[in-house]
Design an enzyme around this catalytic site. Structure first.
Site, short mmCIF file in Angstrom:
data_model
loop_
_atom_site.label_atom_id
_atom_site.label_comp_id
_atom_site.label_asym_id
_atom_site.label_seq_id
_atom_site.Cartn_x
_atom_site.Cartn_y
_atom_site.Cartn_z
N HIS A 179 0.85 -1.18 0.00
CA HIS A 179 0.00 0.00 0.00
C HIS A 179 0.89 1.23 0.00
CE1 HIS A 179 -3.79 -2.06 1.84
NE2 HIS A 179 -3.19 -2.83 0.95
N GLU A 201 1.02 3.86 1.87
CA GLU A 201 1.54 4.25 3.18
C GLU A 201 2.74 3.39 3.57
OE1 GLU A 201 -2.98 4.94 3.26
OE2 GLU A 201 -1.61 3.43 2.49
N CYS A 228 -5.77 2.06 5.86
CA CYS A 228 -6.45 0.85 6.31
C CYS A 228 -5.83 0.39 7.64
CB CYS A 228 -6.33 -0.24 5.24
SG CYS A 228 -4.68 -0.97 5.14
N CYS A 282 -2.07 -0.42 7.36
CA CYS A 282 -1.24 0.78 7.20
C CYS A 282 -1.18 1.57 8.50
CB CYS A 282 -1.77 1.63 6.06
SG CYS A 282 -1.55 0.84 4.44
#
Length: 157
Positions: free
Chosen positions: A47, A49, A77, A80
């Site tokens: 992801h 992040e 999320c 993350c």
């Protein structure tokens, strides 16, 4: 935040997921930045992040990002957020929230604040440019739906 949104827009124009994160130190310098590369890297943890945190840690040669701020157009999320907390990032500036009209329904009633309460952790959260970020995410979801509808369906034998 404006730079994170602009980079997310660039990704959208290229047909990619419109999420881009910047990690900025106390002096305002960008120490890590990245987009989502889950599909490209075939890595479910890639992801934006997490990728930005990896880059910041490598650049600074540390796993401690205290004093840094993470900017992202979409609420991180749970994975993350856990990575953000483990890295010691002090502040998250976020655009669209999952509970908003941003079209994300797979996380139920999740919010960063709910996970922070559950884990008894602290993090400064600032919301900026939510309407702009929601609009970008919805445009991307519309683009995905259009692409899905244009694909031929396979008939089962």
């Amino acid at each position: 935040m404006s730079l994170a949104i602009e980079r997310a827009r660039e990704r959208f124009r290229k047909g990619q997921r419109p999420i881009y994160c910047l990690i900025v130190n106390r002096d305002g310098g960008i120490v890590g930045e990245a987009g989502n590369t889950v599909a490209r890297n075939r890595d479910p943890s890639a992801h934006a992040e997490v990728n930005a945190i990896r880059k910041a840690c490598a650049a600074l040669r540390t796993t401690n990002l205290r004093g840094c701020t993470l900017y992202t157009p979409m609420e991180p999320c749970p994975m993350c957020l856990s990575t953000i907390l483990e890295a010691g990032i002090d502040r998250v500036v976020v655009g669209a929230r999952h509970s908003s009209k941003a079209g994300r329904r797979d996380l139920g009633s999740y919010s960063m604040e709910a996970l922070l309460r559950m884990t008894r952790r602290r993090l400064e959260i600032v919301s900026l440019k939510q309407a702009e970020c929601v609009k970008l995410r919805l445009a991307w979801l519309k683009q995905l739906a259009k692409a899905d509808n244009s694909r031929p369906t396979r008939r089962r034998a």
